[in-house]
Write a protein that holds these residues in place. Structure first.
Motif, PDB file in Angstrom:
ATOM      1  N   UNK A 278      36.025  36.496  31.969  1.00 44.53           N
ATOM      2  CA  UNK A 278      35.107  36.010  32.459  1.00 44.53           C
ATOM      3  C   UNK A 278      35.649  36.999  33.595  1.00 44.53           C
ATOM      4  N   UNK A 279      33.775  37.897  34.349  1.00 51.90           N
ATOM      5  CA  UNK A 279      34.079  38.697  35.468  1.00 51.90           C
ATOM      6  C   UNK A 279      33.445  37.696  36.638  1.00 51.90           C
ATOM      7  N   UNK A 280      34.783  36.494  37.219  1.00 49.42           N
ATOM      8  CA  UNK A 280      34.220  35.923  38.176  1.00 49.42           C
ATOM      9  C   UNK A 280      34.172  36.286  39.385  1.00 49.42           C
ATOM     10  N   UNK A 281      34.665  37.704  39.629  1.00 53.00           N
ATOM     11  CA  UNK A 281      34.460  38.573  41.199  1.00 53.00           C
ATOM     12  C   UNK A 281      32.466  38.765  41.211  1.00 53.00           C
ATOM     13  N   UNK A 282      32.399  39.063  40.124  1.00 48.66           N
ATOM     14  CA  UNK A 282      31.107  39.343  39.807  1.00 48.66           C
ATOM     15  C   UNK A 282      30.662  38.098  39.773  1.00 48.66           C
ATOM     16  N   UNK A 283      29.908  37.462  39.239  1.00 48.96           N
ATOM     17  CA  UNK A 283      29.416  36.112  39.198  1.00 48.96           C
ATOM     18  C   UNK A 283      29.887  35.726  40.640  1.00 48.96           C
ATOM     19  N   UNK A 284      30.847  35.687  41.208  1.00 48.51           N
ATOM     20  CA  UNK A 284      31.113  35.580  43.157  1.00 48.51           C
ATOM     21  C   UNK A 284      30.072  36.517  43.918  1.00 48.51           C
ATOM     22  N   UNK A 285      30.071  37.426  43.235  1.00 45.40           N
ATOM     23  CA  UNK A 285      28.821  37.710  44.376  1.00 45.40           C
ATOM     24  C   UNK A 285      27.264  37.800  43.987  1.00 45.40           C
TER      25      UNK A 285
ATOM     26  N   UNK B 238      26.484  26.211  43.377  1.00 47.90           N
ATOM     27  CA  UNK B 238      27.249  25.401  41.745  1.00 47.90           C
ATOM     28  C   UNK B 238      26.627  25.551  40.449  1.00 47.90           C
ATOM     29  N   UNK B 239      24.868  26.093  40.496  1.00 46.15           N
ATOM     30  CA  UNK B 239      24.537  26.273  39.168  1.00 46.15           C
ATOM     31  C   UNK B 239      24.676  27.865  39.171  1.00 46.15           C
ATOM     32  N   UNK B 240      24.880  28.699  39.717  1.00 46.60           N
ATOM     33  CA  UNK B 240      25.367  30.402  39.175  1.00 46.60           C
ATOM     34  C   UNK B 240      26.553  29.681  38.303  1.00 46.60           C
ATOM     35  N   UNK B 241      27.822  29.339  39.103  1.00 49.45           N
ATOM     36  CA  UNK B 241      29.399  28.886  38.775  1.00 49.45           C
ATOM     37  C   UNK B 241      29.285  28.368  36.867  1.00 49.45           C
ATOM     38  N   UNK B 242      28.495  27.264  37.335  1.00 53.01           N
ATOM     39  CA  UNK B 242      28.114  26.388  35.914  1.00 53.01           C
ATOM     40  C   UNK B 242      27.606  26.616  34.570  1.00 53.01           C
ATOM     41  N   UNK B 243      26.133  28.039  34.604  1.00 53.43           N
ATOM     42  CA  UNK B 243      25.846  28.402  34.381  1.00 53.43           C
ATOM     43  C   UNK B 243      27.008  29.255  33.317  1.00 53.43           C
ATOM     44  N   UNK B 244      27.872  30.215  34.354  1.00 52.28           N
ATOM     45  CA  UNK B 244      29.184  30.819  34.078  1.00 52.28           C
ATOM     46  C   UNK B 244      30.137  29.863  33.046  1.00 52.28           C
ATOM     47  N   UNK B 245      30.124  29.413  33.174  1.00 54.70           N
ATOM     48  CA  UNK B 245      31.748  27.868  32.822  1.00 54.70           C
ATOM     49  C   UNK B 245      30.541  27.867  31.272  1.00 54.70           C
ATOM     50  N   UNK B 246      29.287  27.640  31.046  1.00 55.28           N
ATOM     51  CA  UNK B 246      28.337  26.927  29.847  1.00 55.28           C
ATOM     52  C   UNK B 246      28.763  28.257  28.900  1.00 55.28           C
ATOM     53  N   UNK B 247      28.910  29.045  29.843  1.00 54.81           N
ATOM     54  CA  UNK B 247      29.031  30.535  28.852  1.00 54.81           C
ATOM     55  C   UNK B 247      30.093  30.763  27.821  1.00 54.81           C
ATOM     56  N   UNK B 248      31.279  29.921  28.665  1.00 61.50           N
ATOM     57  CA  UNK B 248      32.671  30.710  28.897  1.00 61.50           C
ATOM     58  C   UNK B 248      33.616  29.245  27.982  1.00 61.50           C
ATOM     59  N   UNK B 249      32.976  28.243  27.075  1.00 58.88           N
ATOM     60  CA  UNK B 249      33.714  26.739  27.044  1.00 58.88           C
ATOM     61  C   UNK B 249      35.044  27.271  26.940  1.00 58.88           C
ATOM     62  N   UNK B 250      35.510  27.389  26.713  1.00 60.24           N
ATOM     63  CA  UNK B 250      36.716  27.950  25.992  1.00 60.24           C
ATOM     64  C   UNK B 250      37.890  28.145  27.829  1.00 60.24           C
ATOM     65  N   UNK B 251      36.768  28.369  28.790  1.00 56.09           N
ATOM     66  CA  UNK B 251      37.712  28.019  29.953  1.00 56.09           C
ATOM     67  C   UNK B 251      36.764  27.752  31.247  1.00 56.09           C
TER      68      UNK B 251
END
Length: 208
Positions: A39-46, A55-68
């Motif tokens: 997961x490109x977490x730094x791109x998510x943070x950008x 919250x929405x940006x981070x939680x949406x990323x979490x939904x796409x990668x349920x294992x993490x």
């Protein structure tokens, strides 16, 4: 050349920003490496820093990668653990400059929601004469537009701005616009630069 205003980055200049350190401590290095490779977490943070909902940006990323998912949500839920501690000597330098009447600004890649939360944890963030926060500006460093926006707003000639940042790409972009720059590699080096510029005495720049 004269310096009419000093501009500080925040992350890794005034506050340590080391997300990997948090994930190593909480989840272990092996899982952290797997997470950051997947997961490109730094791109998510950008995206947050460009103005995306914290919250929405981070939680949406979490939904796409349920294992993490739990670990990704920590980027929001445990954010203050990723952004600490304060770098005391840097804060002392900020205050020393302001005590002498020199305008001090910040220019930081920071989200709207994350910065609002940071203000509740770090009251010194209210001490800048002007604050340039990427989430509110809709553009992040090192895009040239963010530097142009700072110049237009503050009215200081680019050659009379002195900017410190820990990322070489951000420094290069500022230098390309004619700003004076300092690559931040620690507060002592920054203190020495401020003394060399005649902005502080050695005593004023020394750590408490």
């Amino acid at each position: 050349m004269a310096v009419d205003a000093v501009i500080f980055d925040i992350g890794n200049v005034l506050i340590e920003w080391q997300p990997e350190r948090y994930y190593d401590r909480v989840y272990g290095e092996v899982l952290r490496k797997q997470l950051f490779a997947t997961v490109d977490l730094h791109a998510m943070n950008d995206e947050v820093d460009r103005g995306g909902d914290f919250r929405e940006t981070i939680y949406a990323t979490a939904d796409r990668f349920p294992d993490y998912a739990d670990a990704i949500r920590d980027w929001h839920d445990q954010w203050i653990e990723l952004a600490k501690p304060v770098i005391p000597h840097s804060l002392e330098l900020l205050r020393a400059l302001r005590s002498k009447g020199l305008p001090v600004y910040c220019l930081s890649n920071f989200g709207i929601g994350s910065f609002a939360f940071a203000e509740t944890q770090y009251p010194f963030l209210a001490e800048f004469d002007r604050r340039y926060i990427s989430g509110h500006m809709g553009v992040i460093k090192p895009h040239p537009e963010i530097y142009r926006m700072v110049e237009e707003d503050c009215g200081v000639t680019p050659a009379n701005l002195l900017f410190t940042d820990d990322r070489p790409d951000n420094i290069r972009a500022a230098a390309d616009r004619g700003w004076q720059t300092h690559l931040f590699e620690g507060p002592q080096g920054w203190a020495e630069r401020l003394v060399a510029e005649g902005l502080l005495t050695e005593a004023e720049a020394a750590p408490a």
